[in-house]
Design an enzyme around this catalytic site. Sequence first.
Site, PDB file in Angstrom:
ATOM      1  N   LYS A  77      63.568   5.664  54.553  1.00  0.00           N
ATOM      2  CA  LYS A  77      63.641   6.029  55.971  1.00  0.00           C
ATOM      3  C   LYS A  77      65.099   6.061  56.427  1.00  0.00           C
ATOM      4  CE  LYS A  77      61.432   4.557  60.347  1.00  0.00           C
ATOM      5  NZ  LYS A  77      60.498   3.561  60.924  1.00  0.00           N
ATOM      6  N   SER A 152      56.771   5.389  63.702  1.00  0.00           N
ATOM      7  CA  SER A 152      57.932   6.212  63.500  1.00  0.00           C
ATOM      8  C   SER A 152      58.221   6.591  62.045  1.00  0.00           C
ATOM      9  CB  SER A 152      59.148   5.500  64.082  1.00  0.00           C
ATOM     10  OG  SER A 152      59.413   4.300  63.377  1.00  0.00           O
ATOM     11  N   SER A 176      54.983   1.011  62.949  1.00  0.00           N
ATOM     12  CA  SER A 176      55.595   2.225  62.399  1.00  0.00           C
ATOM     13  C   SER A 176      55.384   2.482  60.921  1.00  0.00           C
ATOM     14  CB  SER A 176      57.094   2.226  62.675  1.00  0.00           C
ATOM     15  OG  SER A 176      57.312   2.769  63.943  1.00  0.00           O
TER      16      SER A 176
HETATM   17  N1  GLN Z   1      55.315   2.996  68.497  1.00  0.00           N
HETATM   18  C1  GLN Z   1      56.021   1.750  68.611  1.00  0.00           C
HETATM   19  C2  GLN Z   1      57.277   1.952  69.413  1.00  0.00           C
HETATM   20  O1  GLN Z   1      57.545   3.039  69.765  1.00  0.00           O
HETATM   21  C3  GLN Z   1      56.327   1.177  67.268  1.00  0.00           C
HETATM   22  C4  GLN Z   1      57.502   1.762  66.611  1.00  0.00           C
HETATM   23  C5  GLN Z   1      57.928   1.024  65.400  1.00  0.00           C
HETATM   24  O2  GLN Z   1      57.161   0.251  64.817  1.00  0.00           O
HETATM   25  N2  GLN Z   1      59.182   1.227  65.028  1.00  0.00           N
HETATM   26  O3  GLN Z   1      57.990   1.056  69.707  1.00  0.00           O
END
Ligand code: GLN
Length: 488
Positions: A77, A152, A176
């Site tokens: 990532k 994400s 995410s």
């Molecule tokens: N959807 C969550 C957020 O926007 C989780 C994102 C993540 O785990 N990085 O914060």
Amino acid sequence: MELREFTALELGAAIKKGETSVPEATQAALDRISTQDKALNAFITIAGEQALDRAKALQTGVKGADSPLYGVPMAIKDNICTCGMKTSCASKILGDFTPPYDATVVEKLTEAGAVSLGKLNMDEFAMGSTSETSFYAPVKNPWDLSRVPGGSSGGGAAAVAAGMGWYAIGSDTGGSIRQPASFCGVTGIKPTYGTVSRYGLVAYASSLDQIGPLCRDAADCAAVLDTLMGRDPRDATSLDGPYGRLLETLTGDVRGLKIGLPSECFGEGLDREVKSAVLTMADALKSRGAEVMELSFPVIEYAVPAYYIIAAAEASSNLSRFDGVKYGWRAPQYDGLEDLYRKTRTQGFGAEVKRRVLLGTFVLSSGYYDAYYQKALQVKAVIKNAFDQAFRLCDLLLTPTAPTTAPKLAASLGDPLQMYLSDINTVSANLAGLPALSMPCGFDAQGLPIGAQLIAPHFGEGTLLNTAHAFQLDTNWHRLTPRGGKTI
Ligand code: GLN
């Protein structure tokens, strides 16, 4: 069988036996990327030449290799620092940032003989649930190009599902890894907070962030975690533990295991097909000897608000370092220092990141700190307590990973609150620092993967992975590929 249909461990074994070679596997992955990724946009950087050079060098060491993942191509990532390779966090503000060092996880993977194919697309600074907030355009879901892959770590989930690499390294702050794994039909695990070093992970919300793998199946996840876990003096929150033996614990024996189904996760707002697939999974585990019980977890109602306050607060502090002075992108024209900060941040960050920085700054401001931030920390403690109590009754919790399957592209962007609410089942594990996994457990009528989540007490990765493994011994959801693996 095509190489891309192998799991990472199967590929590692085939390389070891000489049935294929590291360069051959790497070339196969790069060929796949070249035919698929124009449509999917899972990669921000494709490091083809570098990967092939590395593959050739690794091939000479196959005989003496220890890791079962030696020579297996994977991707990382783009919020995890890679020495000499752009690490953009899918943001304009870090668009020209090339770290001078590797994250600890990257060092560990390199030591284990991994081949990196490049860097994966994601939501900007890992903020989002759809991988649409990327400065480099959205990632598409390989099962249906009109849908999001989740976020994400959407690039990682899409890459693994589409056969563009055998596993991916993602990060999970509030879901995410698990939610994109669910939307793309792969297996992903967020380990216990502190078990994998965050050194070199660009911080979003430091008290919640954890690095973990997205793979074809639970056994691959075990092998990757065995490589990644360990205390790191460069991350003060990392913990000692007996690491490195997860793969050995996969027996598939779940007799006597008590699995709790929190009734709040199966109520209103849950898609009917998702519900039935997850309950069918519970039955499958029951027929392997597990005990399934219903329990109540009412505090889950407060998890999303508490999470979004804490995550935004920490983000507003963590992202203050991106000011156009030390590194990253700088606005080309400005009038003095204040204006340099203002223009760089205004033009360098996307809308979702700005929303979080504003919200975080607000909840930390004097006068509102007690009402919001302090309160959210109290809720976090209550949630942690509720888990402690639940784990007195059962060994694991089983929930849907997300209330629905993958939504259409652009459907969530106009309504951020709705998007935040869809994180209901994943954020609690981060607030409590618990390990949690998502695995495929079926498909809906539109052919979209459905994911089930398992949550365990701290250091319960072995139980999580073994339970997932047991289910995967009996089912082949994790073996199915988008369009039967045909080119998009
Ligand atoms: N959807 C969550 C957020 O926007 C989780 C994102 C993540 O785990 N990085 O914060």
